[in-house]
Design an enzyme around this catalytic site. Structure first.
Site, short mmCIF file in Angstrom:
data_model
loop_
_atom_site.label_atom_id
_atom_site.label_comp_id
_atom_site.label_asym_id
_atom_site.label_seq_id
_atom_site.Cartn_x
_atom_site.Cartn_y
_atom_site.Cartn_z
CD GLU A 138 -0.16 -13.89 1.24
OE1 GLU A 138 0.04 -13.79 2.46
OE2 GLU A 138 -0.62 -14.92 0.71
CD GLU B 208 3.99 -5.16 9.55
OE1 GLU B 208 3.36 -4.37 8.81
OE2 GLU B 208 4.31 -6.31 9.20
CE LYS C 109 3.70 -0.08 -7.35
NZ LYS C 109 5.06 0.29 -6.87
CB CYS D 178 5.39 -10.14 6.46
SG CYS D 178 5.94 -11.64 5.66
P1 NAD Z 1 3.29 -0.88 1.18
O1 NAD Z 1 1.92 -1.37 1.42
O2 NAD Z 1 3.61 0.51 1.54
O3 NAD Z 1 3.68 -1.03 -0.36
C1 NAD Z 1 3.58 -2.25 -1.04
C2 NAD Z 1 3.42 -1.99 -2.52
O4 NAD Z 1 2.17 -1.32 -2.72
C3 NAD Z 1 4.49 -1.10 -3.12
O5 NAD Z 1 4.81 -1.57 -4.40
C4 NAD Z 1 3.79 0.25 -3.19
O6 NAD Z 1 4.29 1.10 -4.20
C5 NAD Z 1 2.38 -0.16 -3.51
N1 NAD Z 1 1.35 0.83 -3.16
C6 NAD Z 1 1.37 1.72 -2.15
N2 NAD Z 1 0.26 2.49 -2.18
C7 NAD Z 1 -0.48 2.07 -3.24
C8 NAD Z 1 -1.73 2.47 -3.81
N3 NAD Z 1 -2.46 3.48 -3.30
N4 NAD Z 1 -2.19 1.80 -4.90
C9 NAD Z 1 -1.48 0.79 -5.43
N5 NAD Z 1 -0.28 0.39 -4.95
C10 NAD Z 1 0.21 1.01 -3.86
O7 NAD Z 1 4.24 -1.92 1.92
P2 NAD Z 1 5.81 -1.90 2.00
O8 NAD Z 1 6.19 -0.83 2.96
O9 NAD Z 1 6.40 -1.91 0.65
O10 NAD Z 1 6.10 -3.34 2.63
C11 NAD Z 1 6.01 -3.60 3.98
C12 NAD Z 1 4.72 -4.31 4.30
O11 NAD Z 1 4.62 -5.51 3.53
C13 NAD Z 1 4.65 -4.75 5.74
O12 NAD Z 1 3.37 -4.44 6.25
C14 NAD Z 1 4.84 -6.25 5.66
O13 NAD Z 1 4.29 -6.97 6.73
C15 NAD Z 1 4.19 -6.59 4.37
N6 NAD Z 1 4.65 -7.89 3.87
C16 NAD Z 1 3.78 -8.95 3.92
C17 NAD Z 1 4.18 -10.22 3.46
C18 NAD Z 1 3.24 -11.39 3.48
O14 NAD Z 1 3.51 -12.35 2.77
N7 NAD Z 1 2.14 -11.34 4.21
C19 NAD Z 1 5.47 -10.39 2.95
C20 NAD Z 1 6.33 -9.28 2.92
C21 NAD Z 1 5.90 -8.03 3.37
#
Ligand code: NAD
Length: 495
Positions: free
Chosen positions: A264, A398, A188, A299
């Site tokens: 992650e 963040e 997804k 991230c």
């Molecule tokens: P997010 O957590 O809002 O969303 C990530 C994914 O989760 C999306 O596909 C979203 O649709 C899904 N999601 C959201 N709510 C959900 C739920 N209730 N149930 C299931 N799925 C759900 O994050 P974002 O805004 O897309 O990305 C930014 C974040 O990602 C930042 O915190 C960043 O640090 C992190 N990130 C971490 C890494 C790493 O490797 N550690 C790499 C890239 C980004």
């Protein structure tokens, strides 16, 4: 060779818009779609299938069937390797199209999409493919009357939920090791950036990945992500995204079938500059690109700059000068140092943090505003706050945008204490020419990656992931296979 005319190509592009289930592009069962808006100019790119519980069910059933009948899971590692190599080659052939989709969908500069995201994604697929037929099991050290075999087996059906900041790269960090080890996958992508994942599914079929082995469900977290996370027939849940959603998903795994769950998550990484850095000029350039690369939507962004007080004023002036050169431009401009924020929501969120920084008394040294408003897109200036106190919101949360918080410190102990004073532990940097101090700091920094005298090093050969609330498990390297396999001990009585 003439460089591509990106604007003409963008005008002629037909982005994918359907979900990908059981080897076919299909609409959502409900027929619903969501608007895929380009942050470059605020215009509609396409309307994408908005998947829900019924689509999740179809995809999981298809993935399970594919796993159980062995069309992929029972192939030899060498056979899977060849198919994944073909996928890597196809991605390479379609690199300009993939880069263009990425830039239009999430706003990053085309030079970065083409020069960083796509090559890193290709390398991930090819490296993982190449590795898979070189991984051996173990034999337990037993006496002569028994044989103990320790083997790794695929988990089965993997749900992968990924974010929007590096949409293709984050997807393949999960898909490549999951597929290489013989699993079936339901991916997804983020609702903010679904396009490259959908194109990847088409390329996977072309490469020879059998129908049902890779399914892609575009849609929202609540309606598509959550039913996947709660599904009783999903064996493994791998996620990249925010810490808040990561915690929620661990709960979903616990409440359903105790599926293996690896998260992650976010970061607030400290970049610690000592007065004896080998080159303050180089450190300043790295400090600026460490936070402004990808509009700060990284991230591992170097979002907290800790500078030894004896050189702080001089150093901050250099970082401000470097930041000033990184103003956003149209992302299809091949020289753009920064592009657009992923969407209006994220832009407003970041502007909100900038307001909090001002209100809490930090000194704004650069930027601080929305820019390029006439484009209709969502752009923010590179922004630097000095005199940030470690307890201020902009030093703790963040921001995920181009906002740097500069904090002063005196000596190793104070630098280390402030650096580790965070719920996150994804990455950290240290700048010093004193090799003993560098190693002492590297050992004591609580972070999954530590960089000495540069920022953002890394390769497929080394694991990537976080300590503390930056998550669990590791992507990349041979360690990634651990997330997608169970360890089995088989005992044979030889007596
Ligand atoms: P997010 O957590 O809002 O969303 C990530 C994914 O989760 C999306 O596909 C979203 O649709 C899904 N999601 C959201 N709510 C959900 C739920 N209730 N149930 C299931 N799925 C759900 O994050 P974002 O805004 O897309 O990305 C930014 C974040 O990602 C930042 O915190 C960043 O640090 C992190 N990130 C971490 C890494 C790493 O490797 N550690 C790499 C890239 C980004």
């Amino acid at each position: 060779m003439t460089p591509p005319d990106w604007h003409t190509r963008a005008a002629n592009l037909t982005p994918p818009r359907q979900a990908f289930i059981d080897g076919k592009a299909v609409d959502a069962a409900s027929g619903e779609t969501f608007d895929c808006i380009s942050p470059v100019d605020g215009r509609l790119l396409t309307r994408v299938a908005s998947c829900g519980a019924e689509d999740v069910e179809r995809a999981v059933v298809s993935a399970r069937r594919a796993f159980e009948d062995g069309r992929w899971s029972a192939r030899t590692p060498t056979q899977r390797k060849r198919v994944l190599q073909k996928l890597g080659e196809l991605m390479q052939q379609h690199r300009e199209e993939l880069a263009l989709l990425e830039t239009l969908d999430m706003g990053k500069p085309i030079a970065d999409a083409l020069g960083i995201d796509v090559p890193a994604s290709v390398r991930c697929v090819l490296w993982t493919a190449e590795a898979i037929d070189k991984v051996y099991g173990e034999v337990a050290p037993t006496g002569p009357d028994e044989l103990g075999l320790i083997t790794r087996e695929p988990l089965g059906v993997i749900a992968a939920i990924v974010p929007w900041n590096f949409p293709l790269l984050m997807a393949v960090w999960k898909l490549a090791p999951a597929l290489a080890t013989g699993n079936s996958v339901v991916l997804k992508p983020s609702e903010k950036s679904p396009l490259t994942a959908l194109r990847l599914a088409e390329l996977a079929i072309e490469a020879g990945i059998p129908a049902g082995v890779l399914n892609v469900l575009p849609g929202f977290g609540k309606t598509a992500g959550e039913p996947l996370a709660l599904h009783m027939d999903v064996d493994g849940l791998v996620f990249t995204g925010s810490t808040a959603v990561g915690k929620h998903l661990l709960g979903c795994a616990a409440r359903s079938n105790m599926k293996r769950a690896y998260m992650e998550c976010g970061g607030k990484s400290p970049n610690v500059v000592f007065a004896d850095a080998p080159s303050l000029q180089q450190a300043a350039q790295a400090a600026a690109s460490g936070i402004f690369f990808n509009q700060g939507e990284v991230c591992t962004a170097a979002s907290r700059l800790l500078v030894e007080r004896s050189v702080k004023d001089e150093f901050v002036a250099m970082v401000v000068a470097a930041g000033r050169r990184m103003q956003p431009r149209h992302p299809l401009d091949p020289d753009a140092p920064m592009g657009a924020m992923v969407d209006e929501v994220q832009m407003r969120r970041v502007l909100g943090y900038i307001e909090q920084g001002r209100a809490q008394g930090a000194q704004l040294r650069l930027g601080g505003s929305r820019t390029l408003t006439e484009t209709g897109g969502y752009y923010i200036e590179p922004t630097i706050f000095d005199d940030v106190q470690p307890q201020m919101t902009i030093a703790r949360e963040e921001i995920f945008g181009p906002v740097l918080s500069v904090i002063g410190f005196d000596g190793e102990e104070e630098g280390l204490r402030i650096a580790n004073d965070t719920p996150y532990g994804l990455a950290a940097g240290v700048w010093t020419r004193d090799i003993s101090k560098a190693h002492r700091m590297a050992r004591r920094l609580r972070a999954g990656s530590v960089w000495v005298n540069y920022w953002d090093g890394g390769d497929m050969t080394a694991p990537f992931g976080g300590y503390k609330q930056s998550g669990n498990g590791r992507d990349k390297s041979l360690h990634a296979f651990e997330k997608y396999t169970e360890l089995k001990a088989t005992w044979v009585n030889l007596g």
